[in-house]
Design an enzyme around this catalytic site. Sequence first.
Site, PDB file in Angstrom:
ATOM      1  N   SER A 160      -3.869  -1.590  -0.823  1.00 19.07           N
ATOM      2  CA  SER A 160      -3.724  -1.745  -2.269  1.00 19.07           C
ATOM      3  C   SER A 160      -4.899  -1.049  -2.942  1.00 19.07           C
ATOM      4  CB  SER A 160      -3.731  -3.242  -2.616  1.00 19.07           C
ATOM      5  OG  SER A 160      -3.829  -3.459  -3.997  1.00 19.07           O
ATOM      6  N   TYR A 173      -6.755 -12.045  -2.364  1.00 21.03           N
ATOM      7  CA  TYR A 173      -5.891 -10.890  -2.092  1.00 21.03           C
ATOM      8  C   TYR A 173      -6.746  -9.668  -1.755  1.00 21.03           C
ATOM      9  CZ  TYR A 173      -2.220  -7.372  -2.824  1.00 21.03           C
ATOM     10  OH  TYR A 173      -1.325  -6.335  -2.673  1.00 21.03           O
ATOM     11  N   LYS A 177      -6.747  -7.310   1.711  1.00 23.23           N
ATOM     12  CA  LYS A 177      -6.447  -5.879   1.688  1.00 23.23           C
ATOM     13  C   LYS A 177      -7.646  -5.041   2.145  1.00 23.23           C
ATOM     14  CE  LYS A 177      -2.164  -6.147   0.662  1.00 23.23           C
ATOM     15  NZ  LYS A 177      -1.152  -5.757   1.667  1.00 23.23           N
TER      16      LYS A 177
END
Length: 251
Positions: A160, A173, A177
């Site tokens: 991401s 998150y 990632k």
Amino acid sequence: MKKRLPRLRLLRSKPIPEQELKLIMSKVIVITGVTQGLGRAMVSEFIAAGHTVAGCGRSAEPIAELASQFGAPHQFTALDVADDRAVQNWAASVVSELGPPDLLLNNAAVINDNAPLWEIPAEEIDSIVDVNIKGTINTIRHFVPAMLEKQSGVIVNFSSGWGRSASGEVASYCATKWAVEGLTQSLAQELPRGMAAVPLNPGIINTRLLQSCFGAHADHYPTAEEWAEVAVPYLLGLSARDNGQPLTVPV
């Protein structure tokens, strides 16, 4: 007097019918998280391009719809990538019926509701780590050995923009990632020549995940279907020369 050599007749082979050509060029594509968003959009694009797709997702109803819509030889299985035994059984079934994947796309991911890190509940952190990191490792553990046997194939672990930068309220998150970036760089160094592992930033796409973070501003970005029209040819073009490169879909 020199003897004349007989003229060689050039044999022109008949053009290969389009259906046969598609079979010859067809790749086996394994995709996680196919029930919505990027995964669902990639399924349609890959199949339209003549490739065979094996996909998984946690929601049984959308998986049944995919199986009904596309049918054999494509495979769609309801499972949680965080469940190692389920992934092991799925991989064994796919490899047995379709052979090792040419492209293994670790796309499945979840995100926390926007919140400071100290306010994210423990069970939410567990889910994010289990799916985004452990799920990626589980598919690698069970699909890559078959790919190693033929020493070919590309593993794409979806990262991401938040795997290469950071923002507030999405710390868990981001953590997963950034982990995907690191584990993929290490994996790339472990693979034999002829194979590749790449961390891929798909870009900013208007999916449910983005809507949960950006709200109405997500509408300013391309839809998953628009993204897939560019991303699928890009993914099909990846090869061993890309091994270890942090890539971004050019949209």
